[in-house]
Each structure stands twice: as structure tokens, then as C-alpha cells.
Scaffold this active site. Structure first.
Site, PDB file in Angstrom:
ATOM      1  N   ASN A 127       0.818  -1.213   0.000  1.00  0.00           N
ATOM      2  CA  ASN A 127       0.000   0.000   0.000  1.00  0.00           C
ATOM      3  C   ASN A 127       0.863   1.280   0.000  1.00  0.00           C
ATOM      4  O   ASN A 127       2.026   1.242  -0.354  1.00  0.00           O
ATOM      5  CB  ASN A 127      -1.047   0.003   1.105  1.00  0.00           C
ATOM      6  N   HIS A 153       2.833   0.141  -3.215  1.00  0.00           N
ATOM      7  CA  HIS A 153       3.205  -1.263  -3.394  1.00  0.00           C
ATOM      8  C   HIS A 153       4.675  -1.491  -3.768  1.00  0.00           C
ATOM      9  O   HIS A 153       4.974  -2.289  -4.664  1.00  0.00           O
ATOM     10  CB  HIS A 153       2.294  -1.918  -4.437  1.00  0.00           C
ATOM     11  N   HIS A 226      -1.528  -9.899  -3.139  1.00  0.00           N
ATOM     12  CA  HIS A 226      -2.551  -9.076  -3.775  1.00  0.00           C
ATOM     13  C   HIS A 226      -3.481  -9.904  -4.662  1.00  0.00           C
ATOM     14  O   HIS A 226      -3.793  -9.505  -5.792  1.00  0.00           O
ATOM     15  CB  HIS A 226      -1.867  -7.970  -4.581  1.00  0.00           C
ATOM     16  N   SER A 227      -3.955 -11.064  -4.156  1.00  0.00           N
ATOM     17  CA  SER A 227      -4.898 -11.871  -4.954  1.00  0.00           C
ATOM     18  C   SER A 227      -6.243 -11.172  -5.045  1.00  0.00           C
ATOM     19  O   SER A 227      -6.705 -10.573  -4.082  1.00  0.00           O
ATOM     20  CB  SER A 227      -5.080 -13.252  -4.315  1.00  0.00           C
ATOM     21  N   TYR A 228      -6.851 -11.261  -6.221  1.00  0.00           N
ATOM     22  CA  TYR A 228      -8.190 -10.715  -6.453  1.00  0.00           C
ATOM     23  C   TYR A 228      -9.153 -11.893  -6.492  1.00  0.00           C
ATOM     24  O   TYR A 228      -9.038 -12.755  -7.364  1.00  0.00           O
ATOM     25  CB  TYR A 228      -8.271 -10.017  -7.810  1.00  0.00           C
ATOM     26  N   ASP A 292     -11.777   0.917  -0.544  1.00  0.00           N
ATOM     27  CA  ASP A 292     -10.330   0.776  -0.747  1.00  0.00           C
ATOM     28  C   ASP A 292      -9.690   1.331   0.521  1.00  0.00           C
ATOM     29  O   ASP A 292      -9.042   2.366   0.506  1.00  0.00           O
ATOM     30  CB  ASP A 292      -9.901   1.576  -1.993  1.00  0.00           C
ATOM     31  N   GLU A 357      -6.157  -7.710   1.531  1.00  0.00           N
ATOM     32  CA  GLU A 357      -4.707  -7.698   1.721  1.00  0.00           C
ATOM     33  C   GLU A 357      -4.402  -7.527   3.205  1.00  0.00           C
ATOM     34  O   GLU A 357      -4.711  -6.488   3.786  1.00  0.00           O
ATOM     35  CB  GLU A 357      -4.095  -6.546   0.923  1.00  0.00           C
TER      36      GLU A 357
END
Ligand code: GLA
Length: 393
Positions: A127, A153, A226-228, A292, A357
């Protein structure tokens, strides 16, 4: 006499055959009944847990590989040593159909084109760091401003874009160990940081990620993945219908550039209240741009505990999140714009997927009241996160 003996023998043989026939019929019946049970169990082939690899191309003049971790239930997770990227996480739904609950690409070229951190390891600092600057031990450090005026990041070439050294650990559970040396000054950060990340897939469909690091100079460190996720396994559905619970009574409000203001605010009576399971789409329109934000987890002692549960009724899948970290960045894929195509051939649009995250709070190096992210020489950075998939039948 002989005739009587013969007769008895023939009768016995016939009786034996008949009893074998009925015993066979009985066991066949049992087998039939067992296989008529739950349809998803029929599809659950027991496989030998293990890990395999294939060549996946080259980056930075180094060999890139794609590893497949398989557990005893046939769940498969694919991970590359390029960026430590989880490219797919293939699990059954309530009907037994298998699909990936994370977005990703089938080839390295997709990742070399710099997608928004799909599945990647994030470091040295997950972040944002405000104004891409921080002061440590009286010295001012300047980072690349790669997100407006802020650093995001890890910088221009964060840990998501480097080739990690990979070693396979094939003990009782398949496990992939990744190592990377981030050199002193890399992306503006001080100190040689030696990082190890280990991905393990359990037979209970848990993806465990363990992060360790040591440094030779004091430096901020905040590592995450950072998996979506889209639990329907189909990015044609948005994640707005998923239900989420976050065990957090507070969150960190942000300014217009998504830097925390420093306040730790109660979620009560706000759209940020996920203390009991709530549909993500319910209040999202009252949050400018979508979610977010960093949630301040209630568990404070650094133990590995469940902090969030994501559920989807279409597929029957739920994902439990456990972590030792104090924060969770819940991001609803607000910047996804449909230009990138998922491995299922469908465009990845706004809210097609979401991230959870696990992390320390954004901009901690400039926020003395937030839990510290500074790792000093002689200290050991250690962090654990588990994503556990459950199929509700
Ligand atoms: C994080 C950030 C978001 C966005 C994504 C990547 O979740 O908080 O603002 O930058 O990464 O696109």
C-alpha cells in the site's frame, strides 16, 4: 454311495456359487448406494498431494517457472516465481464444478504487461506511503512516486515484478519456498533485506502464506499478497453480491489520495461496518470510488486468528481469512476497467473481483501512532496469513 457323495459335492458347489453371487450383489449394492450420495463427493477424486513445475519463460534474463500445488482433494494452486504470483486457485463449487476463485492469466506475457498486481507478492511496502517520503533515524528517504504523488506497493519495480529463487518442499504438504534479496537502496529503501515467503496448500484447502525477513539497516517492511477473489469463479458476475464479515470495529479514513488521515474511526453507523455479515453491494454507493480502505482488526496480540469471512451463495463457496497482521485492506476492484482478460476469457471489469490484503496500516512510516513497520538489524520480520476455502453444500 459314490453317487450320493457326488450329489452332495455338486449341491455344495452350487450353494457356494449362489452365496458368492448374493455376496457380490450385496457389495455391488453397497457401492452403488455410496456412489449415489452427494454429487460433489462423486467428483471428489482423491489424488496424491504434490507439487510440479513447468518452464514459463524468462524475465530479467532469469528462468521463470510455474508451479502447481495439488492437495489430496484435487484442489490446485498455481504460483510463479515471477512476482510470487498466484495465477489460479482451482476449487469445486457446491455442484462439484471446479473453477478458479482468483483472477489471473495463463501466460507470463500477461504479467509482464504490468497488470494491477494480480495475485502478486507485494513489497517492500504494501500500500501507500504519503508523498513518497519518510524519515527514519533522522534521515530523509525519497521513494518513486508511482501513484500520483504517493508511493504504492514497493515502487516502480516492487517485489511483484522480480524473479524470486524458488525451491520445492514436498513434505507431507506441497509447499513452495521463494527467496529474494532486495538490495540496499532498491526503490529508495535502506538496507539489504533478505526475504523468504512460503506458500503451502493443506488438505483442508488452506493456502498458508508465511513471510520472513531480516535486514542490515533499519527499514520499513510491510509484505502482503494481492490476490483478487471472485468466489463465483466467473468474473462475469460482480463481487457486489458476495457477503463479507470483517472482525474490525474501526477503520482508517483516508484523504482524496487514499492516504490515511491518522484517525482511527469507529465503523458503527457507517458503510464500513462489516462486523456482522453484510452484502458488499449494500452500502458501496455511499463510499466514493468504492471500498479501498484499511480495517483496524480487533485482534491485537499478533496471533494467527480469523479476521474475515467472504461468502457467495451462487457457488456455495466461502473464504475465511486468518492473519497475524493488525490490518486488512479491503479493495473492491474499483480501478478495474475491463481491458484485461481473465483466464476464463472474460474481461475483468470494475468490481469483477476484490482483494483482502493483510497488512500493517498504509503510510505507517509517517504515522507515529500506527503500529510500527520498522524492521531493525537483529530483528526478525514474521507474518502469516491463511486463506481457507469452504464449500457449503
Ligand atoms: C491496493 C490499493 C488500491 C489499488 C490496488 C491496485 O488495493 O489500495 O488503491 O492501488 O492496490 O490497483
Amino acid at each position: 454311495m459314490i453317487a450320493t457323495i457326488l450329489k452332495t459335492r455338486i449341491q455344495n458347489a452350487i450353494m457356494k456359487k449362489i452365496s458368492y453371487f448374493f455376496a457380490g450383489l450385496f457389495f455391488a449394492g453397497l457401492f452403488f448406494l455410496a456412489s449415489c450420495g452427494n454429487p460433489s463427493e462423486q467428483n471428489q477424486t482423491l489424488v496424491k498431494p504434490g507439487i510440479t513445475k513447468v518452464d514459463w519463460g524468462q524475465a530479467d534474463g532469469k528462468k521463470v517457472e510455474l508451479f502447481t500445488l495439488t492437495n489430496g482433494k484435487g484442489t490446485q494452486i498455481k504460483i510463479s516465481n515471477y512476482g510470487g504470483i498466484v495465477t489460479s486457485f482451482i476449487v469445486p463449487d457446491k455442484q462439484g464444478h471446479r473453477s478458479s476463485i482468483v483472477v489471473g492469466f495463463d501466460s507470463l506475457s500477461g504479467y509482464l504487461a504490468k497488470p494491477p498486481y494480480f495475485g502478486a507478492l507485494i513489497g517492500r511496502y504494501g500500500n501507500r506511503i504519503g508523498d513518497a517520503k519518510f524519515t527514519l533515524d533522522g534521515k530523509r528517504y525519497t521513494l518513486a512516486a508511482n501513484n500520483g504523488k504517493n508511493a504504492l506497493h514497493g515502487g516502480l519495480k516492487g517485489f511483484d515484478k522480480v524473479v524470486w529463487d524458488a525451491s520445492i518442499i514436498n513434505d507431507s504438504l506441497p509447499s513452495l519456498k521463494l527467496g529474494y534479496l532486495s538490495k540496499d537502496g532498491e526503490e529508495g529503501y535502506p538496507g539489504n533485506l533478505k526475504v523468504t515467503v512460503q506458500y503451502t496448500l493443506s488438505n483442508d484447502d488452506e493456502l498458508k502464506i508465511t513471510y520472513d525477513a531480516v535486514t542490515d539497516k533499519a527499514t520499513p517492511v510491510n509484505l502482503t499478497n494481492h490476490s483478487y477473489f471472485n468466489l463465483t469463479g466467473d468474473v462475469g458476475n460482480t463481487i457486489l453480491g458476495h457477503t463479507l464479515m470483517i472482525n474490525a470495529d474501526h477503520y482508517t479514513p483516508v484523504d482524496t489520495t487514499l492516504i490515511p488521515t491518522g484517525e482511527i474511526r469507529s465503523v458503527t453507523g457507517t458503510p464500513f461496518d462489516f462486523t456482522s455479515p453484510k452484502q458488499i453491494g449494500r452500502d458501496i454507493d455511499s463510499v466514493k470510488g468504492g471500498y479501498d480502505h484499511n480495517w483496524v482488526l480487533n485482534r491485537r496480540d499478533g496471533s494467527l486468528q480469523e479476521v474475515a469471512v467472504l461468502s457467495d451463495s451462487i457457488s456455495g463457496r466461502s473464504l475465511e481469512v486468518y492473519t497475524t497482521e493488525p490490518g486488512l485492506q479491503f479493495y473492491t476492484g474499483n480501478f478495474l476497467d475491463g481491458k484485461l482478460i481473465n483466464h476464463d476469457g472474460k474481461p475483468i471489469k470494475q468490481h469483477s473481483a476484490l482483494c483482502m490484503e493483510t497488512q500493517h496500516f498504509p503510510d505507517s512510516p509517517n504515522k507515529p501512532d500506527f503500529p510500527s513497520t520498522i524492521l531493525k538489524p537483529g530483528e526478525k520480520y514474521h507474518s502469516e496469513t491463511v486463506y481457507k476455502l469452504i464449500v457449503n453444500k
